[in-house]
Design a protein around this motif. Structure first.
Motif, PDB file in Angstrom:
ATOM      1  N   GLY A   4       0.787  -1.222   0.000  1.00 33.76           N
ATOM      2  CA  GLY A   4       0.000   0.000   0.000  1.00 33.76           C
ATOM      3  C   GLY A   4       0.819   1.272   0.000  1.00 33.76           C
ATOM      4  O   GLY A   4       0.411   2.276   0.588  1.00 33.76           O
ATOM      5  N   GLY A   5       1.986   1.239  -0.649  1.00 34.94           N
ATOM      6  CA  GLY A   5       2.754   2.471  -0.810  1.00 34.94           C
ATOM      7  C   GLY A   5       4.162   2.445  -0.276  1.00 34.94           C
ATOM      8  O   GLY A   5       4.863   3.466  -0.329  1.00 34.94           O
ATOM      9  N   MET A   6       4.640   1.303   0.247  1.00 35.68           N
ATOM     10  CA  MET A   6       6.031   1.214   0.687  1.00 35.68           C
ATOM     11  C   MET A   6       6.936   1.114  -0.534  1.00 35.68           C
ATOM     12  O   MET A   6       6.829   0.187  -1.330  1.00 35.68           O
ATOM     13  CB  MET A   6       6.234  -0.012   1.587  1.00 35.68           C
ATOM     14  CG  MET A   6       5.591   0.115   2.944  1.00 35.68           C
ATOM     15  SD  MET A   6       6.097  -1.243   4.026  1.00 35.68           S
ATOM     16  CE  MET A   6       5.324  -0.739   5.550  1.00 35.68           C
ATOM     17  N   ASN A   7       7.857   2.049  -0.659  1.00 34.82           N
ATOM     18  CA  ASN A   7       8.707   2.156  -1.854  1.00 34.82           C
ATOM     19  C   ASN A   7       9.932   1.259  -1.709  1.00 34.82           C
ATOM     20  O   ASN A   7      11.056   1.729  -1.550  1.00 34.82           O
ATOM     21  CB  ASN A   7       9.099   3.624  -2.053  1.00 34.82           C
ATOM     22  CG  ASN A   7       9.610   3.901  -3.446  1.00 34.82           C
ATOM     23  OD1 ASN A   7       9.719   3.002  -4.269  1.00 34.82           O
ATOM     24  ND2 ASN A   7       9.932   5.153  -3.698  1.00 34.82           N
ATOM     25  N   VAL A   8       9.712  -0.056  -1.793  1.00 35.94           N
ATOM     26  CA  VAL A   8      10.734  -1.034  -1.436  1.00 35.94           C
ATOM     27  C   VAL A   8      11.853  -1.128  -2.466  1.00 35.94           C
ATOM     28  O   VAL A   8      13.026  -1.276  -2.114  1.00 35.94           O
ATOM     29  CB  VAL A   8      10.094  -2.423  -1.185  1.00 35.94           C
ATOM     30  CG1 VAL A   8       9.369  -2.932  -2.412  1.00 35.94           C
ATOM     31  CG2 VAL A   8      11.121  -3.413  -0.689  1.00 35.94           C
ATOM     32  N   THR A   9      11.516  -1.058  -3.750  1.00 37.18           N
ATOM     33  CA  THR A   9      12.528  -1.152  -4.819  1.00 37.18           C
ATOM     34  C   THR A   9      12.423   0.096  -5.689  1.00 37.18           C
ATOM     35  O   THR A   9      11.915   0.046  -6.815  1.00 37.18           O
ATOM     36  CB  THR A   9      12.332  -2.434  -5.647  1.00 37.18           C
ATOM     37  OG1 THR A   9      10.938  -2.611  -5.945  1.00 37.18           O
ATOM     38  CG2 THR A   9      12.814  -3.659  -4.890  1.00 37.18           C
ATOM     39  N   PRO A  10      12.887   1.233  -5.174  1.00 40.06           N
ATOM     40  CA  PRO A  10      12.609   2.523  -5.817  1.00 40.06           C
ATOM     41  C   PRO A  10      13.237   2.711  -7.186  1.00 40.06           C
ATOM     42  O   PRO A  10      12.794   3.573  -7.943  1.00 40.06           O
ATOM     43  CB  PRO A  10      13.170   3.540  -4.811  1.00 40.06           C
ATOM     44  CG  PRO A  10      14.172   2.781  -4.008  1.00 40.06           C
ATOM     45  CD  PRO A  10      13.641   1.387  -3.917  1.00 40.06           C
ATOM     46  N   LYS A  11      14.242   1.905  -7.517  1.00 38.32           N
ATOM     47  CA  LYS A  11      14.890   2.054  -8.820  1.00 38.32           C
ATOM     48  C   LYS A  11      14.331   1.104  -9.870  1.00 38.32           C
ATOM     49  O   LYS A  11      14.785   1.108 -11.017  1.00 38.32           O
ATOM     50  CB  LYS A  11      16.399   1.825  -8.681  1.00 38.32           C
ATOM     51  CG  LYS A  11      17.111   2.869  -7.824  1.00 38.32           C
ATOM     52  CD  LYS A  11      18.607   2.639  -7.816  1.00 38.32           C
ATOM     53  CE  LYS A  11      19.349   3.702  -7.016  1.00 38.32           C
ATOM     54  NZ  LYS A  11      20.822   3.477  -7.025  1.00 38.32           N
ATOM     55  N   ALA A  12      13.339   0.315  -9.504  1.00 40.75           N
ATOM     56  CA  ALA A  12      12.817  -0.689 -10.434  1.00 40.75           C
ATOM     57  C   ALA A  12      12.107  -0.040 -11.614  1.00 40.75           C
ATOM     58  O   ALA A  12      11.465   0.993 -11.490  1.00 40.75           O
ATOM     59  CB  ALA A  12      11.861  -1.630  -9.709  1.00 40.75           C
ATOM     60  N   ASP A  13      12.240  -0.698 -12.755  1.00 42.06           N
ATOM     61  CA  ASP A  13      11.595  -0.266 -13.990  1.00 42.06           C
ATOM     62  C   ASP A  13      10.901  -1.489 -14.588  1.00 42.06           C
ATOM     63  O   ASP A  13      11.576  -2.461 -14.949  1.00 42.06           O
ATOM     64  CB  ASP A  13      12.643   0.283 -14.957  1.00 42.06           C
ATOM     65  CG  ASP A  13      12.072   0.709 -16.304  1.00 42.06           C
ATOM     66  OD1 ASP A  13      10.871   0.457 -16.560  1.00 42.06           O
ATOM     67  OD2 ASP A  13      12.820   1.279 -17.118  1.00 42.06           O
ATOM     68  N   PRO A  14       9.567  -1.499 -14.694  1.00 42.40           N
ATOM     69  CA  PRO A  14       8.856  -2.683 -15.185  1.00 42.40           C
ATOM     70  C   PRO A  14       9.119  -3.011 -16.653  1.00 42.40           C
ATOM     71  O   PRO A  14       8.569  -3.992 -17.160  1.00 42.40           O
ATOM     72  CB  PRO A  14       7.382  -2.316 -14.982  1.00 42.40           C
ATOM     73  CG  PRO A  14       7.371  -1.189 -14.010  1.00 42.40           C
ATOM     74  CD  PRO A  14       8.632  -0.434 -14.267  1.00 42.40           C
ATOM     75  N   PHE A  15       9.952  -2.216 -17.313  1.00 43.96           N
ATOM     76  CA  PHE A  15      10.201  -2.420 -18.744  1.00 43.96           C
ATOM     77  C   PHE A  15      11.677  -2.693 -19.061  1.00 43.96           C
ATOM     78  O   PHE A  15      12.048  -2.711 -20.226  1.00 43.96           O
ATOM     79  CB  PHE A  15       9.741  -1.184 -19.527  1.00 43.96           C
ATOM     80  CG  PHE A  15       8.300  -0.824 -19.293  1.00 43.96           C
ATOM     81  CD1 PHE A  15       7.281  -1.464 -19.969  1.00 43.96           C
ATOM     82  CD2 PHE A  15       7.957   0.152 -18.370  1.00 43.96           C
ATOM     83  CE1 PHE A  15       5.948  -1.139 -19.747  1.00 43.96           C
ATOM     84  CE2 PHE A  15       6.634   0.490 -18.134  1.00 43.96           C
ATOM     85  CZ  PHE A  15       5.623  -0.163 -18.825  1.00 43.96           C
ATOM     86  N   ASP A  16      12.529  -2.912 -18.033  1.00 41.76           N
ATOM     87  CA  ASP A  16      13.967  -2.980 -18.301  1.00 41.76           C
ATOM     88  C   ASP A  16      14.534  -4.387 -18.386  1.00 41.76           C
ATOM     89  O   ASP A  16      15.740  -4.571 -18.580  1.00 41.76           O
ATOM     90  CB  ASP A  16      14.755  -2.164 -17.264  1.00 41.76           C
ATOM     91  CG  ASP A  16      14.689  -2.755 -15.852  1.00 41.76           C
ATOM     92  OD1 ASP A  16      13.983  -3.766 -15.651  1.00 41.76           O
ATOM     93  OD2 ASP A  16      15.339  -2.180 -14.954  1.00 41.76           O
ATOM     94  N   GLY A  17      13.696  -5.429 -18.230  1.00 42.81           N
ATOM     95  CA  GLY A  17      14.186  -6.797 -18.338  1.00 42.81           C
ATOM     96  C   GLY A  17      14.983  -7.270 -17.148  1.00 42.81           C
ATOM     97  O   GLY A  17      15.694  -8.283 -17.232  1.00 42.81           O
TER      98      GLY A  17
END
Length: 301
Positions: A207-220
């Protein structure tokens, strides 16, 4: 087939789902947009509805509900040419945050109808598909406690907060060995007393915890966050940073990107995938690049 097909969950967000559905339906009707709809009636039903929508060849499918509804619809559409659009109206709406989609239905609808269709990554924890974040340890403990408190209060956010503080009170770490293949193909390994490990395709969970802030769902790649060697006092210090995604610089966090990572822990832990709890460790997280078409704002690139 219809231009837009809505799969909606009437119990999402303690009634927010039904209210959002009524507003979206009225907006589509007023705009003269061709649409059809199906209501999810029980757990797993949205997967069946999405598979039927993919087979029918609708223009796009709008998942109107919380993260559980979005995950089910995504599982039903994965591998098809029919894109998934999000109308977030649950308690967490965490995948929407990663995709930069507003968490208000009225603001999300223009993106759902006119956003850019992109090929988003999916991932697996063992054989279980997920699209946002999976992991084990503290987050599963919080979910277990939250389910207990849901029987005592109607507000999901309050239940989650009570579950969070109950889990801090009974803090539990696990001796964990983690092996992974990094983004350059090299084999890596660490062993830590782990409070939490999260493998993020998206950025937020709980519900809003920014656990992996550098993640990009499109970077493989998956972003792996390991929180380790934490006392109760240290956790209370780190938690506010964790909520804002500012925890990466602390000595309690190991953070890396990987195509695949395997974790073995003692004692064992059940695993959380997009908020759903499944059988436990050991677990292997794997990325599946570009597996599902999603509708996102052009600015998300």
């Amino acid at each position: 087939m219809s231009q837009v097909h809505i799969i909606w969950n009437p119990v999402a967000g303690s009634g927010a789902g039904r209210r959002a559905y009524e507003r979206v339906r009225a907006a589509l009707t007023a705009g003269g947009i061709d649409f059809s709809e199906a209501m999810s009636e029980h757990p797993g039903h949205a997967v069946e509805l999405a598979r039927a929508a993919a087979a029918a060849g609708h223009g796009r499918v709008l998942a109107l509900g919380g993260d559980g509804t979005v995950r089910e619809v995504a599982c039903g559409l994965i591998g098809s040419e029919v894109p998934l659009a999000l109308i977030p109206c649950g308690t967490g709406n965490d995948l929407a945050r990663a995709l930069h989609i507003p968490t208000q239905a009225d603001a999300a609808l223009p993106i759902a109808l006119g956003g850019q269709v992109r090929d988003m990554d999916a991932a697996t924890a063992n054989d279980m598909l997920y699209f946002n974040v999976a992991g084990f340890g503290f987050d599963v403990d919080v979910l277990d406690e939250t389910e207990y408190f849901k029987t005592r209060c109607k507000n999901g956010s309050i239940a989650y907060l009570r579950g969070l503080f109950a889990s801090i009170k009974h803090l539990k770490s696990r001796k964990t060995q983690i092996k992974w293949t990094d983004e350059n193909g090299a084999e890596q390994q660490i062993e830590r007393n782990v409070l939490l490990i999260a493998a993020g395709n998206g950025t937020h969970f709980g519900g809003g915890m920014n656990v992996t802030p550098k993640a990009d769902p499109f970077d493989g790649l998956l972003d792996i966050c390991v929180i380790h060697d934490v006392t109760k006092a240290a956790l209370l210090m780190v938690l506010p940073l964790f909520l804002r995604g500012k925890h990466l610089g602390t000595r309690y966090v190991t953070y890396f990107r990987a195509r695949e990572a395997t974790a073995v822990c003692d004692p064992v832990s059940r695993i959380e995938t997009d908020g759903e709890v499944m059988p436990g460790t050991p677990v292997t997280f794997r990325i599946q690049p570009g597996r599902i078409r999603v509708v996102a704002p052009a600015a998300a690139q």
